[in-house]
Design a protein around this motif. Structure first.
Motif, PDB file in Angstrom:
ATOM      1  N   VAL A 295       0.704  -1.088   0.074  1.00 44.70           N
ATOM      2  CA  VAL A 295      -0.110  -0.068   0.014  1.00 44.70           C
ATOM      3  C   VAL A 295       1.062   1.396  -0.087  1.00 44.70           C
ATOM      4  O   VAL A 295       0.586   2.195  -0.788  1.00 44.70           O
ATOM      5  CB  VAL A 295      -0.986  -0.016   1.127  1.00 44.70           C
ATOM      6  N   LEU A 296       1.945   1.147   0.801  1.00 47.07           N
ATOM      7  CA  LEU A 296       2.793   2.474   0.998  1.00 47.07           C
ATOM      8  C   LEU A 296       3.620   2.522  -0.294  1.00 47.07           C
ATOM      9  O   LEU A 296       4.001   3.811  -0.735  1.00 47.07           O
ATOM     10  CB  LEU A 296       3.812   2.261   2.160  1.00 47.07           C
ATOM     11  N   ASP A 297       4.052   1.371  -1.009  1.00 44.89           N
ATOM     12  CA  ASP A 297       4.761   1.596  -2.302  1.00 44.89           C
ATOM     13  C   ASP A 297       3.690   2.205  -3.428  1.00 44.89           C
ATOM     14  O   ASP A 297       4.132   3.055  -4.123  1.00 44.89           O
ATOM     15  CB  ASP A 297       5.004   0.103  -2.786  1.00 44.89           C
ATOM     16  N   CYS A 298       2.362   1.994  -3.241  1.00 43.20           N
ATOM     17  CA  CYS A 298       1.582   2.395  -4.183  1.00 43.20           C
ATOM     18  C   CYS A 298       1.222   3.895  -3.913  1.00 43.20           C
ATOM     19  O   CYS A 298       1.258   4.649  -4.751  1.00 43.20           O
ATOM     20  CB  CYS A 298       0.196   1.706  -4.236  1.00 43.20           C
ATOM     21  N   ALA A 299       0.953   4.181  -2.615  1.00 38.79           N
ATOM     22  CA  ALA A 299       0.850   5.594  -2.295  1.00 38.79           C
ATOM     23  C   ALA A 299       2.014   6.465  -2.404  1.00 38.79           C
ATOM     24  O   ALA A 299       1.601   7.624  -3.172  1.00 38.79           O
ATOM     25  CB  ALA A 299       0.683   5.639  -0.655  1.00 38.79           C
ATOM     26  N   PHE A 300       3.309   6.225  -2.493  1.00 43.38           N
ATOM     27  CA  PHE A 300       4.247   7.036  -2.793  1.00 43.38           C
ATOM     28  C   PHE A 300       4.966   6.827  -4.326  1.00 43.38           C
ATOM     29  O   PHE A 300       5.398   7.788  -4.784  1.00 43.38           O
ATOM     30  CB  PHE A 300       5.480   6.742  -1.650  1.00 43.38           C
ATOM     31  N   GLY A 301       4.526   5.792  -4.832  1.00 49.69           N
ATOM     32  CA  GLY A 301       5.035   5.556  -6.414  1.00 49.69           C
ATOM     33  C   GLY A 301       3.995   6.033  -7.267  1.00 49.69           C
ATOM     34  O   GLY A 301       3.959   7.232  -7.553  1.00 49.69           O
ATOM     35  N   GLU A 302       2.892   5.049  -7.596  1.00 47.77           N
ATOM     36  CA  GLU A 302       1.985   5.348  -8.326  1.00 47.77           C
ATOM     37  C   GLU A 302       1.083   6.471  -8.306  1.00 47.77           C
ATOM     38  O   GLU A 302       0.595   7.278  -9.094  1.00 47.77           O
ATOM     39  CB  GLU A 302       1.047   3.899  -8.526  1.00 47.77           C
ATOM     40  N   LEU A 303       0.654   6.755  -6.812  1.00 50.05           N
ATOM     41  CA  LEU A 303      -0.238   7.789  -6.517  1.00 50.05           C
ATOM     42  C   LEU A 303       0.536   9.118  -6.342  1.00 50.05           C
ATOM     43  O   LEU A 303      -0.037  10.247  -6.376  1.00 50.05           O
ATOM     44  CB  LEU A 303      -1.171   7.427  -5.312  1.00 50.05           C
ATOM     45  N   GLY A 304       1.824   9.004  -5.883  1.00 47.67           N
ATOM     46  CA  GLY A 304       2.871  10.317  -5.993  1.00 47.67           C
ATOM     47  C   GLY A 304       2.286  11.153  -4.472  1.00 47.67           C
ATOM     48  O   GLY A 304       2.371  12.201  -4.564  1.00 47.67           O
ATOM     49  N   LEU A 305       1.684  10.476  -3.692  1.00 55.73           N
ATOM     50  CA  LEU A 305       1.311  11.063  -2.430  1.00 55.73           C
ATOM     51  C   LEU A 305       2.685  11.978  -1.683  1.00 55.73           C
ATOM     52  O   LEU A 305       3.491  11.125  -1.698  1.00 55.73           O
ATOM     53  CB  LEU A 305       0.456  10.154  -1.270  1.00 55.73           C
ATOM     54  N   PRO A 306       2.371  12.863  -0.902  1.00 56.24           N
ATOM     55  CA  PRO A 306       3.607  13.495  -0.308  1.00 56.24           C
ATOM     56  C   PRO A 306       3.579  12.808   1.161  1.00 56.24           C
ATOM     57  O   PRO A 306       4.835  12.767   1.707  1.00 56.24           O
ATOM     58  CB  PRO A 306       2.986  14.874  -0.244  1.00 56.24           C
ATOM     59  N   GLU A 307       2.728  12.344   1.494  1.00 54.46           N
ATOM     60  CA  GLU A 307       2.805  11.629   3.089  1.00 54.46           C
ATOM     61  C   GLU A 307       1.264  10.623   3.076  1.00 54.46           C
ATOM     62  O   GLU A 307       0.583  10.816   2.679  1.00 54.46           O
ATOM     63  CB  GLU A 307       2.818  12.617   4.048  1.00 54.46           C
TER      64      GLU A 307
ATOM     65  N   VAL B 187      -1.938   8.120  19.376  1.00 56.12           N
ATOM     66  CA  VAL B 187      -0.485   8.526  18.763  1.00 56.12           C
ATOM     67  C   VAL B 187      -0.704   8.711  17.253  1.00 56.12           C
ATOM     68  O   VAL B 187      -0.908   7.747  16.574  1.00 56.12           O
ATOM     69  CB  VAL B 187       0.886   7.664  19.328  1.00 56.12           C
ATOM     70  N   LEU B 188      -0.231   9.962  16.868  1.00 54.83           N
ATOM     71  CA  LEU B 188      -0.119  10.105  15.200  1.00 54.83           C
ATOM     72  C   LEU B 188       1.154   9.548  14.896  1.00 54.83           C
ATOM     73  O   LEU B 188       2.336   9.905  15.094  1.00 54.83           O
ATOM     74  CB  LEU B 188      -0.400  11.508  14.949  1.00 54.83           C
ATOM     75  N   TYR B 189       1.118   8.928  13.616  1.00 51.41           N
ATOM     76  CA  TYR B 189       2.372   8.434  13.085  1.00 51.41           C
ATOM     77  C   TYR B 189       2.353   9.140  11.475  1.00 51.41           C
ATOM     78  O   TYR B 189       1.572   9.123  10.845  1.00 51.41           O
ATOM     79  CB  TYR B 189       2.504   7.083  12.805  1.00 51.41           C
ATOM     80  N   ARG B 190       3.480   9.567  10.912  1.00 54.38           N
ATOM     81  CA  ARG B 190       3.694  10.172   9.823  1.00 54.38           C
ATOM     82  C   ARG B 190       4.693   9.483   8.946  1.00 54.38           C
ATOM     83  O   ARG B 190       5.739   9.020   9.517  1.00 54.38           O
ATOM     84  CB  ARG B 190       3.981  11.518   9.643  1.00 54.38           C
ATOM     85  N   LEU B 191       4.671   9.225   7.555  1.00 56.92           N
ATOM     86  CA  LEU B 191       5.735   8.792   6.946  1.00 56.92           C
ATOM     87  C   LEU B 191       5.689   9.862   5.588  1.00 56.92           C
ATOM     88  O   LEU B 191       4.581   9.927   4.856  1.00 56.92           O
ATOM     89  CB  LEU B 191       5.297   7.421   6.357  1.00 56.92           C
ATOM     90  N   GLN B 192       6.771  10.524   5.496  1.00 61.33           N
ATOM     91  CA  GLN B 192       6.604  11.147   4.111  1.00 61.33           C
ATOM     92  C   GLN B 192       7.541  10.414   2.833  1.00 61.33           C
ATOM     93  O   GLN B 192       8.307   9.586   3.058  1.00 61.33           O
ATOM     94  CB  GLN B 192       7.999  12.529   4.378  1.00 61.33           C
ATOM     95  N   ARG B 193       7.107  10.871   1.701  1.00 60.38           N
ATOM     96  CA  ARG B 193       7.377  10.317   0.621  1.00 60.38           C
ATOM     97  C   ARG B 193       9.043  10.301   0.588  1.00 60.38           C
ATOM     98  O   ARG B 193       9.497   9.086   0.144  1.00 60.38           O
ATOM     99  CB  ARG B 193       6.907  10.664  -0.580  1.00 60.38           C
ATOM    100  N   GLY B 194       9.651  11.223   0.905  1.00 62.47           N
ATOM    101  CA  GLY B 194      11.158  11.107   0.963  1.00 62.47           C
ATOM    102  C   GLY B 194      11.902  10.209   2.035  1.00 62.47           C
ATOM    103  O   GLY B 194      13.109   9.795   1.633  1.00 62.47           O
ATOM    104  N   ASP B 195      11.090   9.863   3.010  1.00 61.14           N
ATOM    105  CA  ASP B 195      11.560   9.192   3.719  1.00 61.14           C
ATOM    106  C   ASP B 195      11.319   7.603   3.631  1.00 61.14           C
ATOM    107  O   ASP B 195      11.668   6.679   4.351  1.00 61.14           O
ATOM    108  CB  ASP B 195      11.083   9.347   5.141  1.00 61.14           C
ATOM    109  N   TRP B 196      10.472   7.339   2.681  1.00 63.04           N
ATOM    110  CA  TRP B 196       9.969   5.759   2.372  1.00 63.04           C
ATOM    111  C   TRP B 196      11.125   5.215   1.709  1.00 63.04           C
ATOM    112  O   TRP B 196      11.755   5.727   0.789  1.00 63.04           O
ATOM    113  CB  TRP B 196       8.644   6.019   1.369  1.00 63.04           C
ATOM    114  N   ARG B 197      11.592   4.210   2.196  1.00 58.86           N
ATOM    115  CA  ARG B 197      12.533   2.991   2.050  1.00 58.86           C
ATOM    116  C   ARG B 197      14.014   3.498   1.952  1.00 58.86           C
ATOM    117  O   ARG B 197      14.815   3.161   1.121  1.00 58.86           O
ATOM    118  CB  ARG B 197      12.236   2.641   0.413  1.00 58.86           C
ATOM    119  N   GLN B 198      14.170   4.598   2.661  1.00 61.76           N
ATOM    120  CA  GLN B 198      15.494   5.288   2.952  1.00 61.76           C
ATOM    121  C   GLN B 198      16.314   4.070   3.830  1.00 61.76           C
ATOM    122  O   GLN B 198      15.907   3.641   4.818  1.00 61.76           O
ATOM    123  CB  GLN B 198      15.334   6.391   3.628  1.00 61.76           C
TER     124      GLN B 198
END
Length: 184
Positions: free
Chosen positions: A117-129, A173-184
């Motif tokens: 899902v996160l691969d899709c979110a940051f790849g195909e969908l181009g979401l920022p977070e 608790v709120l969690y965030r993941l930014q596209r730039g941090d995905w898979r680093q």
């Protein structure tokens, strides 16, 4: 018509909802163990409404909450995906949500689905977070989210709007993941 996104992992199909998913979904969402960190159990009608909302979201946006199906048995085992965030967030974001039947726990299936899902979110969908939330006492969710690289924003913790302050699940608790941090 918008083409819906379908995802696959080595063991799972993240697919559109089928009418026959309603009964196993209703059983899963009525299981106190599965729903122990949720504010309430879901009725069969609640589950039917979830499926309708999910199908409509796919029609409009190509993605949403995918039904999870094991490739080996073709069994429906839960769901994982993205939904509009109702959490306190300074920017509009999509929230990672999931639920899986107890007999599927401990196999890494939720992590596998969430990664897709996160691969899709940051790849195909181009979401920022992407965001997620978990009750402060929900250690399995905390481990999953941190294992996915999401960061807890303890300063952004908040009280669940449907639960009394003394309820054990009130503090979220709120969690965030930014596209730039995905898979680093």
């Amino acid at each position: 018509m918008v083409e819906r996104i379908a995802l696959e992992t080595s063991r799972l199909r993240l697919r559109n909802w089928h009418d026959e998913d309603l009964e196993p979904l209703a059983r899963m969402c009525a299981d106190p163990e599965v729903m122990r960190y949720c504010s309430a159990l879901m009725s069969r009608d609640d589950c039917a409404a979830l499926m309708v909302r999910s199908r409509l979201h796919f029609v409009r946006h190509r993605f949403g909450l995918w039904a999870l199906e094991r490739k080996d048995s073709k069994a429906f085992i839960g769901y994982c995906g993205l939904a509009s965030c109702s959490l306190p967030s300074p920017t509009p974001a999509l929230e990672l949500l999931w639920a899986v039947a107890c007999d599927q726990w401990g196999q890494g299936l939720v992590h596998e689905a969430a990664q897709a899902v996160l691969d899709c979110a940051f790849g195909e969908l181009g979401l920022p977070e992407v965001v997620a939330c978990a009750a402060q006492i929900n250690e399995p969710a905390t481990q999953l989210l941190e294992g996915l690289g999401m960061r807890a924003e303890h300063a952004s913790s908040f009280g669940h709007p449907d639960l009394a302050p003394e309820h054990p699940l009130h503090l979220q608790v709120l969690y965030r993941l930014q596209r730039g941090d995905w898979r680093q």
